[in-house]
Design a protein around this motif. Structure first.
Motif, PDB file in Angstrom:
ATOM      1  N   GLU A  47     -32.047  -8.561  27.643  1.00  0.00           N
ATOM      2  CA  GLU A  47     -31.376  -7.341  27.436  1.00  0.00           C
ATOM      3  C   GLU A  47     -31.613  -6.585  26.232  1.00  0.00           C
ATOM      4  O   GLU A  47     -31.528  -5.522  26.209  1.00  0.00           O
ATOM      5  N   GLY A  48     -31.641  -7.379  25.039  1.00  0.00           N
ATOM      6  CA  GLY A  48     -31.770  -6.528  23.833  1.00  0.00           C
ATOM      7  C   GLY A  48     -33.197  -5.720  23.788  1.00  0.00           C
ATOM      8  O   GLY A  48     -33.124  -4.601  23.105  1.00  0.00           O
ATOM      9  N   ILE A  49     -34.205  -6.356  24.195  1.00  0.00           N
ATOM     10  CA  ILE A  49     -35.420  -5.631  24.321  1.00  0.00           C
ATOM     11  C   ILE A  49     -35.319  -4.438  25.251  1.00  0.00           C
ATOM     12  O   ILE A  49     -35.991  -3.418  24.864  1.00  0.00           O
ATOM     13  N   ARG A  50     -34.719  -4.600  26.150  1.00  0.00           N
ATOM     14  CA  ARG A  50     -34.712  -3.357  27.144  1.00  0.00           C
ATOM     15  C   ARG A  50     -33.784  -2.358  26.616  1.00  0.00           C
ATOM     16  O   ARG A  50     -34.205  -1.083  26.988  1.00  0.00           O
ATOM     17  N   ARG A  51     -32.952  -2.655  25.728  1.00  0.00           N
ATOM     18  CA  ARG A  51     -32.236  -1.453  25.008  1.00  0.00           C
ATOM     19  C   ARG A  51     -33.031  -0.923  24.063  1.00  0.00           C
ATOM     20  O   ARG A  51     -33.170   0.248  23.826  1.00  0.00           O
ATOM     21  N   ASP A  52     -34.007  -1.759  23.259  1.00  0.00           N
ATOM     22  CA  ASP A  52     -34.749  -1.286  22.487  1.00  0.00           C
ATOM     23  C   ASP A  52     -35.769  -0.247  23.147  1.00  0.00           C
ATOM     24  O   ASP A  52     -36.200   0.886  22.625  1.00  0.00           O
ATOM     25  N   LEU A  53     -36.552  -0.692  24.334  1.00  0.00           N
ATOM     26  CA  LEU A  53     -37.298   0.108  24.983  1.00  0.00           C
ATOM     27  C   LEU A  53     -36.615   1.347  25.423  1.00  0.00           C
ATOM     28  O   LEU A  53     -37.412   2.424  25.407  1.00  0.00           O
ATOM     29  N   ASP A  54     -35.598   1.381  26.031  1.00  0.00           N
ATOM     30  CA  ASP A  54     -34.839   2.680  26.116  1.00  0.00           C
ATOM     31  C   ASP A  54     -34.607   3.584  25.185  1.00  0.00           C
ATOM     32  O   ASP A  54     -34.970   4.816  25.106  1.00  0.00           O
ATOM     33  N   GLN A  55     -34.605   2.829  23.920  1.00  0.00           N
ATOM     34  CA  GLN A  55     -34.148   3.898  22.698  1.00  0.00           C
ATOM     35  C   GLN A  55     -35.795   4.443  22.225  1.00  0.00           C
ATOM     36  O   GLN A  55     -35.948   5.546  21.972  1.00  0.00           O
ATOM     37  N   LEU A  56     -36.682   3.554  22.517  1.00  0.00           N
ATOM     38  CA  LEU A  56     -38.067   3.846  22.250  1.00  0.00           C
ATOM     39  C   LEU A  56     -38.550   5.060  23.109  1.00  0.00           C
ATOM     40  O   LEU A  56     -39.257   6.029  22.799  1.00  0.00           O
ATOM     41  N   LEU A  57     -38.046   4.966  24.271  1.00  0.00           N
ATOM     42  CA  LEU A  57     -38.656   6.062  25.319  1.00  0.00           C
ATOM     43  C   LEU A  57     -37.763   7.401  24.770  1.00  0.00           C
ATOM     44  O   LEU A  57     -38.453   8.586  24.854  1.00  0.00           O
ATOM     45  N   GLU A  58     -36.585   7.317  24.307  1.00  0.00           N
ATOM     46  CA  GLU A  58     -35.740   8.374  23.803  1.00  0.00           C
ATOM     47  C   GLU A  58     -36.439   9.176  22.751  1.00  0.00           C
ATOM     48  O   GLU A  58     -36.727  10.161  22.394  1.00  0.00           O
ATOM     49  N   GLU A  59     -36.885   8.156  21.867  1.00  0.00           N
ATOM     50  CA  GLU A  59     -37.845   8.673  20.486  1.00  0.00           C
ATOM     51  C   GLU A  59     -38.945   9.308  21.049  1.00  0.00           C
ATOM     52  O   GLU A  59     -39.464  10.382  20.635  1.00  0.00           O
ATOM     53  N   ASN A  60     -39.721   8.628  22.035  1.00  0.00           N
ATOM     54  CA  ASN A  60     -41.220   9.144  22.344  1.00  0.00           C
ATOM     55  C   ASN A  60     -40.874  10.587  22.859  1.00  0.00           C
ATOM     56  O   ASN A  60     -41.785  11.385  22.770  1.00  0.00           O
ATOM     57  N   GLN A  61     -39.866  10.866  23.667  1.00  0.00           N
ATOM     58  CA  GLN A  61     -39.700  12.093  24.441  1.00  0.00           C
ATOM     59  C   GLN A  61     -39.657  13.201  23.525  1.00  0.00           C
ATOM     60  O   GLN A  61     -39.526  14.296  23.788  1.00  0.00           O
ATOM     61  N   ALA A  62     -39.044  12.686  22.358  1.00  0.00           N
ATOM     62  CA  ALA A  62     -38.756  13.881  21.417  1.00  0.00           C
ATOM     63  C   ALA A  62     -39.508  13.999  20.415  1.00  0.00           C
ATOM     64  O   ALA A  62     -39.501  14.896  19.452  1.00  0.00           O
ATOM     65  N   GLU A  63     -40.841  13.293  20.475  1.00  0.00           N
ATOM     66  CA  GLU A  63     -42.059  13.736  19.566  1.00  0.00           C
ATOM     67  C   GLU A  63     -42.590  14.775  19.626  1.00  0.00           C
ATOM     68  O   GLU A  63     -42.840  15.223  20.927  1.00  0.00           O
ATOM     69  N   THR A  64     -42.968  15.662  19.008  1.00  0.00           N
ATOM     70  CA  THR A  64     -43.867  16.908  18.786  1.00  0.00           C
ATOM     71  C   THR A  64     -45.218  16.710  18.038  1.00  0.00           C
ATOM     72  O   THR A  64     -45.755  17.605  18.150  1.00  0.00           O
ATOM     73  N   SER A  65     -45.510  15.577  17.482  1.00  0.00           N
ATOM     74  CA  SER A  65     -46.511  15.303  16.752  1.00  0.00           C
ATOM     75  C   SER A  65     -47.727  15.447  17.839  1.00  0.00           C
ATOM     76  O   SER A  65     -47.624  15.037  19.218  1.00  0.00           O
ATOM     77  N   ASN A  66     -48.968  15.861  17.375  1.00  0.00           N
ATOM     78  CA  ASN A  66     -50.370  15.686  18.179  1.00  0.00           C
ATOM     79  C   ASN A  66     -50.657  14.275  18.303  1.00  0.00           C
ATOM     80  O   ASN A  66     -50.380  13.400  17.353  1.00  0.00           O
ATOM     81  N   GLY A  67     -51.169  13.731  19.647  1.00  0.00           N
ATOM     82  CA  GLY A  67     -51.998  12.583  19.621  1.00  0.00           C
ATOM     83  C   GLY A  67     -50.759  11.576  19.946  1.00  0.00           C
ATOM     84  O   GLY A  67     -51.407  10.251  19.936  1.00  0.00           O
ATOM     85  N   VAL A  68     -49.546  11.839  20.087  1.00  0.00           N
ATOM     86  CA  VAL A  68     -48.654  10.619  20.431  1.00  0.00           C
ATOM     87  C   VAL A  68     -48.893   9.945  21.717  1.00  0.00           C
ATOM     88  O   VAL A  68     -48.826  10.758  23.122  1.00  0.00           O
ATOM     89  N   PRO A  69     -49.152   8.758  21.894  1.00  0.00           N
ATOM     90  CA  PRO A  69     -49.175   8.096  23.016  1.00  0.00           C
ATOM     91  C   PRO A  69     -47.955   8.314  24.076  1.00  0.00           C
ATOM     92  O   PRO A  69     -46.817   8.035  23.443  1.00  0.00           O
ATOM     93  N   LYS A  70     -48.039   8.711  25.260  1.00  0.00           N
ATOM     94  CA  LYS A  70     -46.904   9.055  25.771  1.00  0.00           C
ATOM     95  C   LYS A  70     -46.274   7.944  26.613  1.00  0.00           C
ATOM     96  O   LYS A  70     -46.949   7.017  27.064  1.00  0.00           O
ATOM     97  N   ILE A  71     -44.987   7.663  26.750  1.00  0.00           N
ATOM     98  CA  ILE A  71     -44.291   6.936  27.797  1.00  0.00           C
ATOM     99  C   ILE A  71     -43.725   7.383  28.925  1.00  0.00           C
ATOM    100  O   ILE A  71     -42.625   8.076  28.592  1.00  0.00           O
ATOM    101  N   SER A  72     -44.040   6.938  30.041  1.00  0.00           N
ATOM    102  CA  SER A  72     -43.449   7.905  31.451  1.00  0.00           C
ATOM    103  C   SER A  72     -42.618   6.719  32.318  1.00  0.00           C
ATOM    104  O   SER A  72     -41.930   7.241  32.920  1.00  0.00           O
ATOM    105  N   GLU A  73     -42.877   5.617  31.783  1.00  0.00           N
ATOM    106  CA  GLU A  73     -42.031   4.527  32.580  1.00  0.00           C
ATOM    107  C   GLU A  73     -40.968   3.943  31.430  1.00  0.00           C
ATOM    108  O   GLU A  73     -41.674   3.377  30.329  1.00  0.00           O
ATOM    109  N   ALA A  74     -39.811   3.721  31.829  1.00  0.00           N
ATOM    110  CA  ALA A  74     -38.891   3.106  30.997  1.00  0.00           C
ATOM    111  C   ALA A  74     -39.067   2.209  30.299  1.00  0.00           C
ATOM    112  O   ALA A  74     -39.158   1.745  28.952  1.00  0.00           O
TER     113      ALA A  74
END
Length: 240
Positions: A47-74
């Motif tokens: 459960e804790g890791i899934r929460r971290d991965l959810d937050q990681l997805l939010e951070e990734n979607q907010a990234e504007t830098s070039n060359g950022v590996p994208k997360i498309s699956e939660a």
């Protein structure tokens, strides 16, 4: 002349202040990177890791830098791993990354593979400050879990009994004056009652702007500071 009043709270950075930079960069960060992929796959359903991965997805979607590996699956471990490695390479203070690193280190400390290092003057200083009625608190970009683990598993034994409070990026960036105001409020004291020690002039600038008393930690292995830095240096906790 009346001597200056001692601060009621000693607020400490970790890396380069209580602990050698080399331990954090060469031991802790290397351990987390080495075990990251296996840890993600083994704990993907926690459960804790899934929460971290959810937050990681939010951070990734907010990234504007070039060359950022994208997360498309939660909860994709492969995509999360690629992005986490990128964050580490960029030395980003990502809350999700810091949380996952802390969880990895928890397994390392529990197995005995990790033992943390603090400077020799730290244990005695903690005890002395406690005896003097002064409170000890920690403020680090590492997660609260990581902070507690480091002081619990030090080469000098468990030091957590001396530490009253821990603060991480949930309080805000360490270079933002508002973060220090929040910490003072959480501790229930005026900012002027806090002495903050860090090896980072930018962090000290922010703390001073919030009204804290600040000192520059000058420790073996720390980066040289520019001559224009005006903060008073501390070479040993024995001085405080």
């Amino acid at each position: 002349m009346t001597p200056p009043r001692k601060p009621s709270v000693i607020l400490l950075d970790i890396e380069g202040t209580t602990t050698p930079i080399s331990f954090v960069s060469e031991i802790l960060f290397s351990y987390a990177r080495m075990h990251l992929k296996q840890f993600l796959y083994e704990h993907a359903d926690d459960e804790g890791i899934r929460r971290d991965l959810d937050q990681l997805l939010e951070e990734n979607q907010a990234e504007t830098s070039n060359g950022v590996p994208k997360i498309s699956e939660a909860h994709s471990c492969t995509q999360a791993y690629d992005y986490l490695v990128w964050l580490m390479d960029e030395d980003r203070k990502s809350s999700a990354l810091k949380s996952i690193q802390g969880r990895i280190w928890e397994t390392g400390y529990a197995s005995g593979q990790l033992k943390s290092t603090v400077f020799d003057d730290v244990p005695a200083a903690f005890g002395r400050w406690h005896d003097e009625g002064r409170r000890v608190a920690i403020y680090s970009s590492g997660s609260v879990l990581a902070q507690k683990l480091l002081f619990q598993h030090s080469q000098a034994g468990d030091l957590t009994r001396w530490i009253e409070a821990y603060f991480d990026t949930a309080s805000g960036p360490k270079t933002d004056a508002a973060s220090y105001s929040r910490i003072a409020q959480a501790l229930g004291i005026e900012p002027k009652e806090i002495l903050f020690l860090s090896d980072s002039p930018a962090e000290l600038d922010a703390g001073a702007s919030a009204g804290l008393d600040v000192r520059l930690a000058v420790r073996p292995g720390n980066r040289a500071t520019h001559s224009s830095v005006q903060h008073l240096p501390v070479f040993s906790f024995d001085e405080l």
